[in-house]
Write a protein that holds these residues in place. Structure first.
Motif, PDB file in Angstrom:
ATOM      1  N   VAL A  13       0.984  -1.336  -0.099  1.00  0.00           N
ATOM      2  CA  VAL A  13      -0.081  -0.026  -0.107  1.00  0.00           C
ATOM      3  C   VAL A  13       0.902   1.275   0.042  1.00  0.00           C
ATOM      4  O   VAL A  13       0.567   2.172  -0.678  1.00  0.00           O
ATOM      5  CB  VAL A  13      -0.921   0.076   1.121  1.00  0.00           C
ATOM      6  N   PHE A  14       2.116   1.175   0.717  1.00  0.00           N
ATOM      7  CA  PHE A  14       2.800   2.551   0.628  1.00  0.00           C
ATOM      8  C   PHE A  14       3.385   2.620  -0.364  1.00  0.00           C
ATOM      9  O   PHE A  14       3.508   3.775  -0.937  1.00  0.00           O
ATOM     10  CB  PHE A  14       3.811   2.322   1.874  1.00  0.00           C
ATOM     11  N   MET A  15       4.115   1.375  -1.197  1.00  0.00           N
ATOM     12  CA  MET A  15       4.608   1.626  -2.357  1.00  0.00           C
ATOM     13  C   MET A  15       3.713   2.246  -3.568  1.00  0.00           C
ATOM     14  O   MET A  15       3.856   3.050  -4.487  1.00  0.00           O
ATOM     15  CB  MET A  15       5.198   0.322  -2.903  1.00  0.00           C
ATOM     16  N   VAL A  16       2.261   1.535  -3.546  1.00  0.00           N
ATOM     17  CA  VAL A  16       1.265   2.342  -4.683  1.00  0.00           C
ATOM     18  C   VAL A  16       1.091   3.680  -4.341  1.00  0.00           C
ATOM     19  O   VAL A  16       1.167   4.430  -5.185  1.00  0.00           O
ATOM     20  CB  VAL A  16       0.167   1.445  -4.309  1.00  0.00           C
ATOM     21  N   LEU A  17       1.003   4.010  -3.028  1.00  0.00           N
ATOM     22  CA  LEU A  17       0.571   5.425  -2.630  1.00  0.00           C
ATOM     23  C   LEU A  17       1.711   6.232  -3.097  1.00  0.00           C
ATOM     24  O   LEU A  17       1.660   7.261  -3.692  1.00  0.00           O
ATOM     25  CB  LEU A  17       0.447   5.643  -1.179  1.00  0.00           C
ATOM     26  N   LEU A  18       3.078   5.795  -2.904  1.00  0.00           N
ATOM     27  CA  LEU A  18       4.321   6.429  -3.504  1.00  0.00           C
ATOM     28  C   LEU A  18       4.279   6.494  -4.927  1.00  0.00           C
ATOM     29  O   LEU A  18       4.612   7.864  -5.493  1.00  0.00           O
ATOM     30  CB  LEU A  18       5.404   5.796  -2.986  1.00  0.00           C
ATOM     31  N   MET A  19       3.958   5.628  -5.855  1.00  0.00           N
ATOM     32  CA  MET A  19       3.812   5.839  -7.229  1.00  0.00           C
ATOM     33  C   MET A  19       2.878   6.951  -7.484  1.00  0.00           C
ATOM     34  O   MET A  19       2.854   7.589  -8.574  1.00  0.00           O
ATOM     35  CB  MET A  19       3.369   4.547  -7.846  1.00  0.00           C
ATOM     36  N   VAL A  20       1.481   6.765  -6.886  1.00  0.00           N
ATOM     37  CA  VAL A  20       0.519   7.711  -7.104  1.00  0.00           C
ATOM     38  C   VAL A  20       0.982   9.174  -6.867  1.00  0.00           C
ATOM     39  O   VAL A  20       0.738  10.205  -7.822  1.00  0.00           O
ATOM     40  CB  VAL A  20      -0.742   7.463  -6.423  1.00  0.00           C
ATOM     41  N   ALA A  21       1.765   9.416  -5.858  1.00  0.00           N
ATOM     42  CA  ALA A  21       2.315  10.784  -5.512  1.00  0.00           C
ATOM     43  C   ALA A  21       3.507  11.261  -6.458  1.00  0.00           C
ATOM     44  O   ALA A  21       3.411  12.410  -6.751  1.00  0.00           O
ATOM     45  CB  ALA A  21       2.833  10.676  -4.007  1.00  0.00           C
ATOM     46  N   MET A  22       3.948  10.216  -6.832  1.00  0.00           N
ATOM     47  CA  MET A  22       5.141  10.719  -8.047  1.00  0.00           C
ATOM     48  C   MET A  22       4.407  10.931  -9.244  1.00  0.00           C
ATOM     49  O   MET A  22       4.769  11.979 -10.181  1.00  0.00           O
ATOM     50  CB  MET A  22       6.077   9.391  -8.294  1.00  0.00           C
ATOM     51  N   ALA A  23       3.412  10.151  -9.611  1.00  0.00           N
ATOM     52  CA  ALA A  23       2.515  10.714 -10.838  1.00  0.00           C
ATOM     53  C   ALA A  23       1.903  11.959 -10.650  1.00  0.00           C
ATOM     54  O   ALA A  23       2.082  12.747 -11.712  1.00  0.00           O
ATOM     55  CB  ALA A  23       1.549   9.487 -11.099  1.00  0.00           C
ATOM     56  N   TYR A  24       1.479  12.300  -9.696  1.00  0.00           N
ATOM     57  CA  TYR A  24       0.905  13.517  -9.454  1.00  0.00           C
ATOM     58  C   TYR A  24       1.921  14.758  -9.474  1.00  0.00           C
ATOM     59  O   TYR A  24       1.770  15.891  -9.853  1.00  0.00           O
ATOM     60  CB  TYR A  24       0.272  13.732  -8.212  1.00  0.00           C
ATOM     61  N   ILE A  67       3.195   7.030 -17.057  1.00  0.00           N
ATOM     62  CA  ILE A  67       2.829   5.731 -17.638  1.00  0.00           C
ATOM     63  C   ILE A  67       3.698   4.992 -16.674  1.00  0.00           C
ATOM     64  O   ILE A  67       3.039   3.971 -16.292  1.00  0.00           O
ATOM     65  CB  ILE A  67       2.898   5.715 -18.956  1.00  0.00           C
ATOM     66  N   GLY A  68       4.860   5.081 -16.498  1.00  0.00           N
ATOM     67  CA  GLY A  68       5.715   4.213 -15.831  1.00  0.00           C
ATOM     68  C   GLY A  68       5.420   4.016 -14.434  1.00  0.00           C
ATOM     69  O   GLY A  68       5.357   3.049 -13.696  1.00  0.00           O
ATOM     70  N   CYS A  69       5.077   5.293 -13.691  1.00  0.00           N
ATOM     71  CA  CYS A  69       4.537   5.179 -12.437  1.00  0.00           C
ATOM     72  C   CYS A  69       3.061   4.666 -12.240  1.00  0.00           C
ATOM     73  O   CYS A  69       2.747   3.894 -11.372  1.00  0.00           O
ATOM     74  CB  CYS A  69       4.298   6.645 -11.761  1.00  0.00           C
ATOM     75  N   TRP A  70       2.209   4.803 -13.105  1.00  0.00           N
ATOM     76  CA  TRP A  70       0.885   4.161 -12.885  1.00  0.00           C
ATOM     77  C   TRP A  70       0.918   2.509 -13.226  1.00  0.00           C
ATOM     78  O   TRP A  70       0.319   1.788 -12.788  1.00  0.00           O
ATOM     79  CB  TRP A  70      -0.189   4.751 -13.863  1.00  0.00           C
TER      80      TRP A  70
END
Length: 131
Positions: A13-24, A67-70
């Motif tokens: 969950v932490f890693m997925v949230l980190l990827m979402v934050a990076m995409a933002y 795209i890479g982050c998502w």
């Protein structure tokens, strides 16, 4: 649910949230919401040369980086969900996290390449020196 599964789920969950934050953050830098600074963004000489280079470079880098982050978030979430719901070998969940990180890094590096090329075209023929 045992302690190991719970810790893996929390890490996912932490890693997925980190990827979402990076995409933002990538989207915010590409649209000008994050201005040139010393903390967030692509830190190459071409992109930090001026505000115009910063915006154009991040705009060019945004597509592949996002795209890479998502994709990384989807891979990580799928691996975490599968390892929680189905009994799989112990290496599957860490392998999904590593695969997600690899996909994210490939997307970021391809985006940085595109952003650097776009920003370098603005001042073609001039020597860009980091300030």
């Amino acid at each position: 649910m045992d302690d190991e599964t719970l810790s893996e789920l929390i890490m996912t969950v932490f890693m997925v949230l980190l990827m979402v934050a990076m995409a933002y953050m990538i989207k915010a830098a590409a649209t000008g919401q994050i201005r040139r600074n010393a903390w967030i963004g692509i830190r190459t000489a071409a992109l930090t040369h001026c505000d115009k280079c910063w915006l154009l470079g991040h705009h060019a880098a945004a597509n592949k980086s996002t795209i890479g982050c998502w994709l990384a978030a989807v891979i990580m979430a799928a691996g975490g969900l599968l390892s929680t719901l189905v009994t799989l070998p112990g290496f599957v969940h860490p392998a999904a996290l590593m695969a997600g990180l690899a996909v994210m890094l490939v997307g970021l590096f391809l985006g940085v390449r595109d952003g650097h090329r776009a920003a370098a075209k603005i001042h073609a023929g001039q020597r860009i020196v980091s300030s």
